[in-house]
Scaffold this motif. Sequence first.
Motif, PDB file in Angstrom:
ATOM      1  N   UNK A 111       2.436  37.407  50.228  1.00  0.00           N
ATOM      2  CA  UNK A 111       1.434  36.433  49.777  1.00  0.00           C
ATOM      3  C   UNK A 111       2.028  35.028  49.790  1.00  0.00           C
ATOM      4  N   UNK A 112       3.275  34.891  49.335  1.00  0.00           N
ATOM      5  CA  UNK A 112       3.918  33.570  49.320  1.00  0.00           C
ATOM      6  C   UNK A 112       4.046  33.010  50.731  1.00  0.00           C
ATOM      7  N   UNK A 113       4.494  33.839  51.672  1.00  0.00           N
ATOM      8  CA  UNK A 113       4.663  33.379  53.056  1.00  0.00           C
ATOM      9  C   UNK A 113       3.324  32.980  53.663  1.00  0.00           C
ATOM     10  N   UNK A 114       2.311  33.806  53.457  1.00  0.00           N
ATOM     11  CA  UNK A 114       1.009  33.519  54.060  1.00  0.00           C
ATOM     12  C   UNK A 114       0.348  32.298  53.439  1.00  0.00           C
ATOM     13  N   UNK A 115       0.452  32.171  52.137  1.00  0.00           N
ATOM     14  CA  UNK A 115      -0.178  31.020  51.482  1.00  0.00           C
ATOM     15  C   UNK A 115       0.568  29.726  51.827  1.00  0.00           C
ATOM     16  N   UNK A 116       1.875  29.813  52.021  1.00  0.00           N
ATOM     17  CA  UNK A 116       2.598  28.603  52.432  1.00  0.00           C
ATOM     18  C   UNK A 116       2.139  28.162  53.819  1.00  0.00           C
ATOM     19  N   UNK A 117       1.895  29.120  54.699  1.00  0.00           N
ATOM     20  CA  UNK A 117       1.393  28.763  56.029  1.00  0.00           C
ATOM     21  C   UNK A 117       0.019  28.094  55.920  1.00  0.00           C
ATOM     22  N   UNK A 118      -0.850  28.695  55.106  1.00  0.00           N
ATOM     23  CA  UNK A 118      -2.184  28.111  54.941  1.00  0.00           C
ATOM     24  C   UNK A 118      -2.104  26.734  54.281  1.00  0.00           C
ATOM     25  N   UNK A 119      -1.239  26.581  53.304  1.00  0.00           N
ATOM     26  CA  UNK A 119      -1.106  25.287  52.621  1.00  0.00           C
ATOM     27  C   UNK A 119      -0.594  24.213  53.577  1.00  0.00           C
ATOM     28  N   UNK A 120       0.363  24.572  54.431  1.00  0.00           N
ATOM     29  CA  UNK A 120       0.856  23.591  55.400  1.00  0.00           C
ATOM     30  C   UNK A 120      -0.248  23.172  56.368  1.00  0.00           C
ATOM     31  N   UNK A 121      -1.019  24.148  56.815  1.00  0.00           N
ATOM     32  CA  UNK A 121      -2.098  23.817  57.748  1.00  0.00           C
ATOM     33  C   UNK A 121      -3.158  22.943  57.081  1.00  0.00           C
ATOM     34  N   UNK A 122      -3.523  23.271  55.848  1.00  0.00           N
ATOM     35  CA  UNK A 122      -4.519  22.444  55.149  1.00  0.00           C
ATOM     36  C   UNK A 122      -3.988  21.049  54.892  1.00  0.00           C
ATOM     37  N   UNK A 123      -2.702  20.955  54.506  1.00  0.00           N
ATOM     38  CA  UNK A 123      -2.110  19.642  54.262  1.00  0.00           C
ATOM     39  C   UNK A 123      -2.089  18.807  55.533  1.00  0.00           C
ATOM     40  N   UNK A 124      -1.688  19.416  56.632  1.00  0.00           N
ATOM     41  CA  UNK A 124      -1.647  18.681  57.889  1.00  0.00           C
ATOM     42  C   UNK A 124      -3.050  18.298  58.342  1.00  0.00           C
ATOM     43  N   UNK A 125      -4.027  19.180  58.098  1.00  0.00           N
ATOM     44  CA  UNK A 125      -5.410  18.860  58.484  1.00  0.00           C
ATOM     45  C   UNK A 125      -5.945  17.682  57.673  1.00  0.00           C
ATOM     46  N   UNK A 126      -5.608  17.670  56.376  1.00  0.00           N
ATOM     47  CA  UNK A 126      -6.077  16.548  55.544  1.00  0.00           C
ATOM     48  C   UNK A 126      -5.461  15.234  56.014  1.00  0.00           C
ATOM     49  N   UNK A 127      -4.170  15.267  56.314  1.00  0.00           N
ATOM     50  CA  UNK A 127      -3.525  14.041  56.785  1.00  0.00           C
ATOM     51  C   UNK A 127      -4.074  13.613  58.140  1.00  0.00           C
ATOM     52  N   UNK A 128      -4.323  14.585  59.015  1.00  0.00           N
ATOM     53  CA  UNK A 128      -4.885  14.243  60.321  1.00  0.00           C
ATOM     54  C   UNK A 128      -6.290  13.666  60.174  1.00  0.00           C
ATOM     55  N   UNK A 129      -7.074  14.241  59.273  1.00  0.00           N
ATOM     56  CA  UNK A 129      -8.420  13.726  59.046  1.00  0.00           C
ATOM     57  C   UNK A 129      -8.378  12.311  58.489  1.00  0.00           C
ATOM     58  N   UNK A 130      -7.429  12.065  57.559  1.00  0.00           N
ATOM     59  CA  UNK A 130      -7.291  10.707  57.019  1.00  0.00           C
ATOM     60  C   UNK A 130      -6.865   9.729  58.102  1.00  0.00           C
ATOM     61  N   UNK A 131      -5.996  10.183  59.015  1.00  0.00           N
ATOM     62  CA  UNK A 131      -5.561   9.298  60.099  1.00  0.00           C
ATOM     63  C   UNK A 131      -6.724   8.975  61.030  1.00  0.00           C
ATOM     64  N   UNK A 132      -7.566   9.968  61.311  1.00  0.00           N
ATOM     65  CA  UNK A 132      -8.726   9.708  62.182  1.00  0.00           C
ATOM     66  C   UNK A 132      -9.695   8.734  61.541  1.00  0.00           C
ATOM     67  N   UNK A 133      -9.733   8.715  60.225  1.00  0.00           N
ATOM     68  CA  UNK A 133     -10.641   7.807  59.522  1.00  0.00           C
ATOM     69  C   UNK A 133     -10.043   6.409  59.335  1.00  0.00           C
ATOM     70  N   UNK A 134      -8.867   6.192  59.901  1.00  0.00           N
ATOM     71  CA  UNK A 134      -8.300   4.847  59.874  1.00  0.00           C
ATOM     72  C   UNK A 134      -7.204   4.626  58.867  1.00  0.00           C
ATOM     73  N   UNK A 135      -6.707   5.675  58.215  1.00  0.00           N
ATOM     74  CA  UNK A 135      -5.634   5.492  57.238  1.00  0.00           C
ATOM     75  C   UNK A 135      -4.359   5.059  57.957  1.00  0.00           C
ATOM     76  N   UNK A 136      -3.626   4.153  57.355  1.00  0.00           N
ATOM     77  CA  UNK A 136      -2.394   3.658  57.949  1.00  0.00           C
ATOM     78  C   UNK A 136      -1.262   4.648  57.737  1.00  0.00           C
ATOM     79  N   UNK A 137      -0.168   4.447  58.465  1.00  0.00           N
ATOM     80  CA  UNK A 137       1.000   5.300  58.320  1.00  0.00           C
ATOM     81  C   UNK A 137       1.560   5.208  56.911  1.00  0.00           C
ATOM     82  N   UNK A 138       1.486   3.991  56.331  1.00  0.00           N
ATOM     83  CA  UNK A 138       2.003   3.825  54.972  1.00  0.00           C
ATOM     84  C   UNK A 138       1.174   4.644  53.978  1.00  0.00           C
ATOM     85  N   UNK A 139      -0.166   4.600  54.155  1.00  0.00           N
ATOM     86  CA  UNK A 139      -1.031   5.362  53.251  1.00  0.00           C
ATOM     87  C   UNK A 139      -0.769   6.860  53.386  1.00  0.00           C
TER      88      UNK A 139
END
Length: 896
Positions: free
Chosen positions: A328-356
């Motif tokens: 469960x720990x291994x699988x949830x860490x994979x899902x958490x990394x993917x969700x975190x990266x997706x959120x950051x990618x979505x913020x970048x597409x919406x114009x967020x700067x590298x600093x933000x």
Amino acid sequence: MTTPDEQPDTYPWRAAPPHLMTRRQLRAAGLAPGGAQPVAVMVRETRRRGRGRRIWAALFDSTQAPPKRVATPAQLTAVEKAVRGRKLRAAQRRGLTEADLTQTGDPGPGWTTDSPPTEKEVPMNNDQNTQDLLRKAAELVVDAQFGSTSMLQRKLRIGYAEASAVMDRLEEQGVVGPNRGSKARDVLITGDRFDQKDAELAAIGADTAALAANGRIDTATAALVAAAINGEDLAGRDFATEYEFGVDAMTVHERANELETELNTARRGQNSTEIATAREALLEHLHLYRSEIANDQHWSLYYSRIDHRDGPEPVGHGQRLARLHVLVAVNRSREDRERRDDRLASAARKGASEEDLEVARSAARTGAEARMAQIPWHNPDACSMLLGEALTWREESPLAAERADQLIASYAASWGVIVDPITGSVRIDPGHDAPARQEYAEAAAVWTREQAAVGALAAAPLTPAGKAAVEEALQRWSGEEVDPQAPRTHIDTQDERRARLGADLDEAKLSESDRAIVDFTVDYLRGDTRDLDLLDTPVSVDPGVEARGRMGALLARYAGKSASAQLVAEDLAVMSPPDQETVRAIGRAIKAGEKPDLDPWPEFVDREQLLEAIQMYATDAEEQRMEADFLVEEDYDHDQIGVSDDIGERILRMALARDNLRGIAVEGKGLAPIERAQLTAVLDDIDIGYISRREQLPEMMWADERTKVDLDYLRSSDQAAQVKRGFAEAVTRQVESSGAQPTEKAASAVRASVRHMGDTLYNVSCGMTEGVDKAREAFIAQRTELGRHLVQAGVGPESMGAIRADIDTTARQAGALGQTAHQRSNQWQARTEQIVTQRNDSLAQQQAAASARGSRGGRASKSTGSDRGKPTSNPAPARNHAVAGRRQLHTPEVGR
């Protein structure tokens, strides 16, 4: 780890003190960890093909390690049986049945005696062909510095059994090290010993051509060998042509991607057979070409499944549960990394700067590191959650990497669950003795309970004359510690050792009050109070203090008009006069239409609610145990565990519940010390599987008087239920043996009459005190009615007489039980009155003394709590059989 909350010491690779050894070094020295936790961790950083990797090893104190146990014939038989079962399940996944594997006899006309040997019958003799094969295999292994059986399969185009036999021969010749499960073997020699191969390249080419001509290897591999001999560039060229798929010159990665596409297509079609076939084809391909594909992170989850399939299954509660938590720990860490990266990618597409983006990532990392400040070793579910979070941030946070390594080392040392933090693979260490570790954990839990009893009695108000004798008897009872070599003995001898303790206490000739305290404390903390007469037990909890915890919920019901004033008054009667006035003030405010604070003592424990929380935790633990067993018994997508089900949510819920219950055991007000020890022991028993079902919780969870009364009544009702059940069985047996053939209507009437009489007998056996005359009249009428229905059913006079005798016998038995139950009810009420009277008299004396001191010294008197300064246990009040004229406990209403 000397205590649950300490972190292990960390040493650089090969820089630990000599007395600290790894599990392998202990094994080589004839020692074993013996169930002990690792005391330190040895870590080194490596880089391979541009990727960083941290390698760790758990270290144990060799001076404390017991000799390694030798496996018994029974254990070897069990292992052999488990291996056979695993092979059978693997065969069944490939469409074979048990009969296909075990059937003997004539295979049919299609077989001949001169057919080539199968993979299960590989002849490894010393003929020239075998020697040539060994030489080529040695060259492949040494040149690649990679001792992989699957590589030999690919390079030499031989079956797995033959490649495995070749690898074993290479081990005998000192080319490779011993088998390491699913990992490649260590190569023990370098290419310097094969410098003469240049002179033999021509011979190798000739041998390769001969093997291709004989069908031992395919022509594509032979062409590659010839190209290598000629110095041609092999980059991008295939090592085999996969004729079974009709594909020429297809790279290994392309074929893997194609097979994954087929698997995804089958999943969309939701055909279980097609999904299983496509999955098996992909896993077989990845397994065959592991050395070419394994470095691609995309396939790490599949290799995790391959490692699980090829490795041993977890055994026992602890190892299975640890494997579930890690997955469960291994699988949830994979899902958490993917969700975190997706959120950051979505913020970048919406114009967020590298600093933000960096600020957001840093804030998330800081929050995770705050949660990883300490490892909650006492909470298995919380450790699983922490491991998942540590794996999520492992590449970006040194603290997360450290916590991940510590937890991974603990899982490996404690339960033999091996985690690769790079690939996310989870497997079982075949050398770990999980059954012995489980037995030691359960025996340690029993010993911990006994030590809690010893500690409680050390602080109990025993007489000086009896205290020394009790301490000596208790030391002989619990012993020094659990024997790591035979932990089961401590569990199996519990009743025997308890009987011996009773004999020792008899010889000590303790006073009646001392003996009552010792017996109750020992049996209560052992979790076995079956042989105790609860009326003879000491008072451990002030009834008024116990009522404080329940009063808030009761007043809320009173305000909502779901509880009467009389019901509140019954609980109010056992409280101290100041507490009674506090409750009455709230009652008057409620009657006046106000909205007062309904819980005057919120910090006090409500034992009823606490018991419900424990029962819910035990139920969740039982569900979790069933899930861990399911993963062993059924084929399941391991990369979806804790992601596409409610297992992850249950782990979170249990982690929070465990912390809450542990906090109550430490800080909750109103609990006696022995109740705190009981709660802690129950939580530990649930976690290690010693308590595997809710029904296995102790018969007596709390030590207060109200719990004792309820349990005593429950015992009486159990006896009454036995009377009712025995009566129904006796009548049914007599009717069946009478030879009567009643109609369905007549039989139904007989059953209804028996049921009504059984209910009456049950009520009488429980100690019915109101409406006894009416119950007697109803019983006589029911007996007459039953006789009439038996006649209508065709039961003869002889059977009727026997049934009537059974009814009379059962009625006398019910009357005797009812009289005893009624007497005990009166004794409980008299006992409670005596406790409350003594408590109130003591409070009055303390207040009078405080007033006198205040008047003499001009100082304000200090308030005295009802539970301040009271001993842990008081002797049981003397039984009072004369209940007439006792003081009335109940007041007419709460708001007067």
